[in-house]
Design an enzyme around this catalytic site. Structure first.
Site, PDB file in Angstrom:
ATOM      1  N   PRO A   2      25.833  12.760 -13.358  1.00 22.04           N
ATOM      2  CA  PRO A   2      25.965  13.153 -14.748  1.00 22.04           C
ATOM      3  C   PRO A   2      26.160  14.663 -14.915  1.00 22.04           C
ATOM      4  O   PRO A   2      25.648  15.443 -14.119  1.00 22.04           O
ATOM      5  CB  PRO A   2      24.646  12.701 -15.378  1.00 22.04           C
ATOM      6  CG  PRO A   2      24.054  11.738 -14.414  1.00 22.04           C
ATOM      7  CD  PRO A   2      24.517  12.209 -13.056  1.00 22.04           C
ATOM      8  N   GLU A   3      26.888  15.054 -15.970  1.00 23.08           N
ATOM      9  CA  GLU A   3      27.136  16.450 -16.258  1.00 23.08           C
ATOM     10  C   GLU A   3      26.300  16.860 -17.466  1.00 23.08           C
ATOM     11  O   GLU A   3      25.428  16.115 -17.914  1.00 23.08           O
ATOM     12  CB  GLU A   3      28.632  16.669 -16.471  1.00 23.08           C
ATOM     13  CG  GLU A   3      29.447  16.299 -15.216  1.00 23.08           C
ATOM     14  CD  GLU A   3      30.950  16.400 -15.403  1.00 23.08           C
ATOM     15  OE1 GLU A   3      31.394  16.971 -16.418  1.00 23.08           O
ATOM     16  OE2 GLU A   3      31.678  15.901 -14.527  1.00 23.08           O
TER      17      GLU A   3
END
Length: 271
Positions: A2-3
């Site tokens: 995830p960012e």
């Protein structure tokens, strides 16, 4: 993945359910994450109240009276609120059990994440001390980016993805921000004008905020704290759209490799 948007979405989703609650038990099923889970983590967290949850780049900090629980979701991790008696699945590595029948569960199929205990001040820890500009904070400006880019020949997309320069902007959002700013991903960072840096700083911020409103991007494993998938993948302009027409000009979107990552761009709109 995830960012930044996925980590921030997770943080916001946890706030009303976790802050102010006390951890009664910690169950570590598999300590072999990217950084090994401390052997004394369960003892340190027993009967500890979570006072706040902050985000630093892609890291979450659960603030407690005597220190901080640092969580990184790695490539495939997620934090989910579940009934404490729900049987764990293969990749459910850690549970933080609260009073009542609720637990915060760390699931990480690829085990690239982390759950560590940090003493105060957390920002001095090696994982946090070298983080770059935070894109959602006021100091993230075109001028600040231009100063850091001066004289650098590295491609602007890789410049944006360098966590010591800009923190939290990964592959998806770098490609999208560069498209909306009209900048080719291979252009040398040191050869971008101040005006275009201003445009790119605005584009990065707007792209991340749009992703936040969509609940992040789900390509494979990501889900929010309540188990919901993100929706930004349905709004992308160029990412993963190679061979499809540009939504702005109709030119076919192209792809190439940069630093072992796929880059997507419009050859007509970006220069």
């Amino acid at each position: 993945m995830p960012e930044l948007p996925e980590v921030e979405t997770t943080r916001r989703g946890l706030l009303p359910h976790v802050v102010g609650r006390t951890i009664r038990e910690v169950i570590v099923r598999n300590p072999r994450l990217r950084w090994p889970v401390p052997r004394d983590l369960a003892a340190r967290l027993r009967d500890v109240e979570i006072l706040a949850i902050r985000r630093k780049g892609k890291y979450l900090l659960f603030d407690c009276a005597q220190g901080h629980l640092l969580v990184h979701l790695g490539m495939s991790g997620r934090l989910t609120l579940v009934p404490a008696d729900r049987p764990p699945q293969t990749h459910d590595h850690i549970d933080l059990r609260f009073e009542g029948n609720q637990a915060l569960r760390l699931t990480d199929p690829r085990r690239f994440g982390a759950m560590l205990w940090l003493k105060s001040p957390a920002e001095r820890h090696a994982l946090l001390a070298g983080l770059g500009l935070e894109p959602l904070e006021p100091e993230f400006t075109g001028a600040a980016l231009a100063q850091r880019a001066r004289g650098r020949q590295v491609a602007v997309k890789q410049f944006l993805m360098n966590g010591r320069i800009v923190t939290g902007v990964g592959n998806i959002y770098a490609s999208e921000a560069l498209f909306h700013a009209g900048i080719h991903p291979t252009r040398a960072a040191g050869r971008i004008s101040g005006e275009r840096w201003d445009r790119l700083a605005t584009s990065v911020r707007e792209t991340l905020n749009r992703a936040l409103r969509a609940g992040g991007t789900t390509l494979r494993d990501y889900a929010s704290a309540d188990g919901q998938a993100g929706g930004f993948q349905f709004e992308v302009a160029v990412y993963d759209r190679a061979g499809e027409p540009c939504r702005s000009c109709g030119t076919l979107i192209k792809t190439m490799r940069q630093g072992a990552r796929a880059t997507y761009y419009c050859p007509a709109c970006q220069h």
